[in-house]
Design a protein around this motif. Structure first.
Motif, PDB file in Angstrom:
ATOM      1  N   THR A 101       0.932  -1.188  -0.043  1.00 46.86           N
ATOM      2  CA  THR A 101      -0.001  -0.028  -0.084  1.00 46.86           C
ATOM      3  C   THR A 101       0.831   1.277   0.079  1.00 46.86           C
ATOM      4  O   THR A 101       1.991   1.143   0.220  1.00 46.86           O
ATOM      5  N   PHE A 102       0.368   2.365  -0.158  1.00 44.19           N
ATOM      6  CA  PHE A 102       0.957   3.558   0.162  1.00 44.19           C
ATOM      7  C   PHE A 102       1.627   3.526   1.642  1.00 44.19           C
ATOM      8  O   PHE A 102       1.109   2.618   2.639  1.00 44.19           O
ATOM      9  N   ALA A 103       2.610   4.288   2.122  1.00 43.18           N
ATOM     10  CA  ALA A 103       3.130   4.262   3.468  1.00 43.18           C
ATOM     11  C   ALA A 103       1.927   4.525   4.436  1.00 43.18           C
ATOM     12  O   ALA A 103       2.148   3.718   5.612  1.00 43.18           O
ATOM     13  N   ASP A 104       1.029   5.247   4.086  1.00 45.23           N
ATOM     14  CA  ASP A 104       0.072   5.470   5.082  1.00 45.23           C
ATOM     15  C   ASP A 104      -1.086   4.329   5.271  1.00 45.23           C
ATOM     16  O   ASP A 104      -2.222   4.526   6.000  1.00 45.23           O
ATOM     17  N   GLY A 105      -0.972   3.274   4.420  1.00 49.46           N
ATOM     18  CA  GLY A 105      -1.915   2.516   4.575  1.00 49.46           C
ATOM     19  C   GLY A 105      -2.900   2.451   3.457  1.00 49.46           C
ATOM     20  O   GLY A 105      -4.027   1.504   3.261  1.00 49.46           O
ATOM     21  N   SER A 106      -3.005   3.720   2.827  1.00 45.51           N
ATOM     22  CA  SER A 106      -4.305   3.743   1.618  1.00 45.51           C
ATOM     23  C   SER A 106      -3.747   2.910   0.486  1.00 45.51           C
ATOM     24  O   SER A 106      -2.515   2.632   0.278  1.00 45.51           O
ATOM     25  N   PRO A 107      -4.816   2.478  -0.076  1.00 48.25           N
ATOM     26  CA  PRO A 107      -4.575   1.565  -1.342  1.00 48.25           C
ATOM     27  C   PRO A 107      -3.850   2.250  -2.378  1.00 48.25           C
ATOM     28  O   PRO A 107      -4.015   3.380  -2.897  1.00 48.25           O
ATOM     29  N   ILE A 108      -3.033   1.510  -3.228  1.00 54.92           N
ATOM     30  CA  ILE A 108      -2.410   2.080  -4.506  1.00 54.92           C
ATOM     31  C   ILE A 108      -3.322   1.871  -5.665  1.00 54.92           C
ATOM     32  O   ILE A 108      -3.699   0.524  -5.782  1.00 54.92           O
ATOM     33  N   PRO A 109      -3.793   2.791  -6.410  1.00 53.38           N
ATOM     34  CA  PRO A 109      -4.812   2.383  -7.476  1.00 53.38           C
ATOM     35  C   PRO A 109      -4.013   1.472  -8.450  1.00 53.38           C
ATOM     36  O   PRO A 109      -3.045   1.429  -8.830  1.00 53.38           O
ATOM     37  N   ALA A 110      -4.947   0.439  -8.999  1.00 55.77           N
ATOM     38  CA  ALA A 110      -4.397  -0.507  -9.992  1.00 55.77           C
ATOM     39  C   ALA A 110      -3.822  -0.059 -11.158  1.00 55.77           C
ATOM     40  O   ALA A 110      -2.721  -0.439 -11.721  1.00 55.77           O
ATOM     41  N   GLU A 111      -4.596   1.250 -11.731  1.00 51.47           N
ATOM     42  CA  GLU A 111      -3.771   1.833 -12.846  1.00 51.47           C
ATOM     43  C   GLU A 111      -2.639   2.470 -12.660  1.00 51.47           C
ATOM     44  O   GLU A 111      -1.785   2.483 -13.598  1.00 51.47           O
ATOM     45  N   TYR A 112      -2.038   2.793 -11.426  1.00 48.37           N
ATOM     46  CA  TYR A 112      -0.854   3.305 -11.143  1.00 48.37           C
ATOM     47  C   TYR A 112       0.052   1.931 -11.424  1.00 48.37           C
ATOM     48  O   TYR A 112       1.162   2.269 -11.769  1.00 48.37           O
ATOM     49  N   VAL A 113      -0.386   0.806 -10.805  1.00 45.46           N
ATOM     50  CA  VAL A 113       0.539  -0.353 -10.720  1.00 45.46           C
ATOM     51  C   VAL A 113       0.715  -0.777 -12.199  1.00 45.46           C
ATOM     52  O   VAL A 113       2.155  -1.180 -12.622  1.00 45.46           O
ATOM     53  N   VAL A 114      -0.111  -0.658 -13.041  1.00 41.39           N
ATOM     54  CA  VAL A 114      -0.190  -1.193 -14.396  1.00 41.39           C
ATOM     55  C   VAL A 114       0.829  -0.237 -15.280  1.00 41.39           C
ATOM     56  O   VAL A 114       1.685  -0.759 -16.112  1.00 41.39           O
ATOM     57  N   GLN A 115       0.567   1.185 -14.973  1.00 41.70           N
ATOM     58  CA  GLN A 115       1.605   1.856 -15.542  1.00 41.70           C
ATOM     59  C   GLN A 115       2.942   1.725 -15.107  1.00 41.70           C
ATOM     60  O   GLN A 115       3.920   1.856 -16.213  1.00 41.70           O
ATOM     61  N   ILE A 116       3.202   1.625 -13.923  1.00 40.47           N
ATOM     62  CA  ILE A 116       4.821   1.203 -13.464  1.00 40.47           C
ATOM     63  C   ILE A 116       5.329   0.113 -14.119  1.00 40.47           C
ATOM     64  O   ILE A 116       6.325  -0.002 -14.609  1.00 40.47           O
ATOM     65  N   ARG A 117       4.409  -0.931 -14.242  1.00 37.13           N
ATOM     66  CA  ARG A 117       4.809  -2.436 -14.708  1.00 37.13           C
ATOM     67  C   ARG A 117       5.343  -2.124 -16.219  1.00 37.13           C
ATOM     68  O   ARG A 117       6.402  -2.463 -16.835  1.00 37.13           O
ATOM     69  N   ASP A 118       4.224  -1.608 -16.957  1.00 35.39           N
ATOM     70  CA  ASP A 118       4.250  -1.497 -18.367  1.00 35.39           C
ATOM     71  C   ASP A 118       5.345  -0.635 -18.821  1.00 35.39           C
ATOM     72  O   ASP A 118       6.212  -0.869 -19.671  1.00 35.39           O
ATOM     73  N   ARG A 119       5.645   0.555 -18.145  1.00 35.04           N
ATOM     74  CA  ARG A 119       6.635   1.531 -18.748  1.00 35.04           C
ATOM     75  C   ARG A 119       8.160   1.044 -18.309  1.00 35.04           C
ATOM     76  O   ARG A 119       9.048   1.214 -18.873  1.00 35.04           O
TER      77      ARG A 119
END
Length: 317
Positions: free
Chosen positions: A257-275
């Motif tokens: 998650t983010f450091a404060d425990g809030s969820p990381i949006p799936a679209e952020y994850v896909v962008q990071i992986r794909d780029r």
């Protein structure tokens, strides 16, 4: 002989250091001896990755070569990927089904300490495919949308659920290379991690780490986390959905998650992986070749392959 890709000025590639025709470990050892550890360190910081091609190093001579490439070989303690130890702090590369891509990552960027260098050695070249892609981690950081970089500015929170010998993922015994709970706690105590032994004999480890870091020599800021590999969205929709049916998110072998425990949006994850994969450069393998990378300046992964493939890895501080 040193060769440079003609596109190196516009597209980064690792530096090829080729055999001058003699081949074998003796030639490579002589070349490294002439270079010396200081020049090797300077060249690696400058070039980020070095490929030693055509020397045909055999497994029985690998230790001698690694002693020069990696002055202080490290054990893979607290490593999260499945590996088999095959020698003196030498391991198989990640044992993940050969039909899948392994996305880009800096080794153990989720940990409080990580290896400075990695060396990969091809013992058996794949039938087809199986390249080790590497990506300039500064370029990877710069390729992300401003919104994504800003969201990760506060860091990330990793959660590992390590079982006691039976379950999904790795056991704590394999992860920490010990059967002693006291040794696990002694390892974790100075790392800033929090941990809890569970009723089923497993352990949950929680760590907050930064999302980027700076190279100690060049000062370069790089993308340096494994959020996309630890997040269910990074596994693909089908795998993530299957895991969700088996386990609640808090009990997954690993989650982020983010450091404060809030969820990381799936679209952020896909962008990071794909780029990361989009900007990667493939290092193809021939038996006996080696690849040395700076683990902060470069991230690495694996392309799918057919046939046999055996690539070993070792690391140093």
């Amino acid at each position: 002989m040193t060769t440079r890709d003609t596109t190196r000025e516009s597209i980064w590639t690792p530096l090829d250091l080729e055999s001058e025709g003699v081949g074998g470990a003796d030639e490579l050892l002589a070349r490294l001896g002439e270079m010396g550890p200081d020049e090797l360190a300077r060249l690696l910081a400058q070039e980020k990755g070095l490929v030693f091609r055509g020397f045909g190093v055999t497994p029985d001579r690998l230790d001698e070569v690694l002693d020069l490439l990696l002055p202080n070989r490290l054990a893979y303690v607290h490593g999260n990927s499945p590996r088999t130890k095959v020698g003196s702090n030498v391991y198989t590369s990640t044992e993940y089904p050969q039909e899948f891509t392994i996305s880009m990552h800096n080794e153990m960027s989720y940990a409080h300490a990580w290896p400075a260098r990695l060396a990969f050695y091809c013992q058996i070249q794949p039938g087809s495919g199986g390249a080790t892609p590497v990506v300039d981690a500064e370029l990877w950081l710069g390729s992300l949308d401003d919104e994504v970089r800003a969201a990760f500015a506060g860091g990330v929170r990793y959660v590992q659920n390590l079982h006691d010998g039976y379950g999904l993922g790795k056991s704590w015994q394999d992860t920490f290379e010990t059967t002693s709970r006291e040794e696990v706690e002694a390892f974790l105590d100075p790392t800033g991690a929090e941990w809890q032994w569970k009723a089923d004999g497993g352990i949950r480890v929680t760590s907050v780490r930064p999302a980027t870091t700076r190279h100690p020599v060049t000062g370069t800021e790089t993308w340096f986390n494994q959020a996309d590999q630890w997040h269910p969205a990074g596994l693909g929709d089908d795998t993530a959905a299957a895991l969700a049916q088996i386990l609640p998110e808090d009990d997954l072998p690993q989650n982020v998650t983010f450091a404060d425990g809030s969820p990381i949006p799936a679209e952020y994850v896909v962008q990071i992986r794909d780029r990361g994969l989009e900007h990667a450069v493939d290092v193809d393998w021939r038996a006996g070749d080696l690849l040395l990378i700076d683990n902060i300046l470069l991230a690495h992964g694996r392309r799918p392959f057919t046939g046999d493939r055996r690539v070993l890895v070792a690391m140093s501080d």
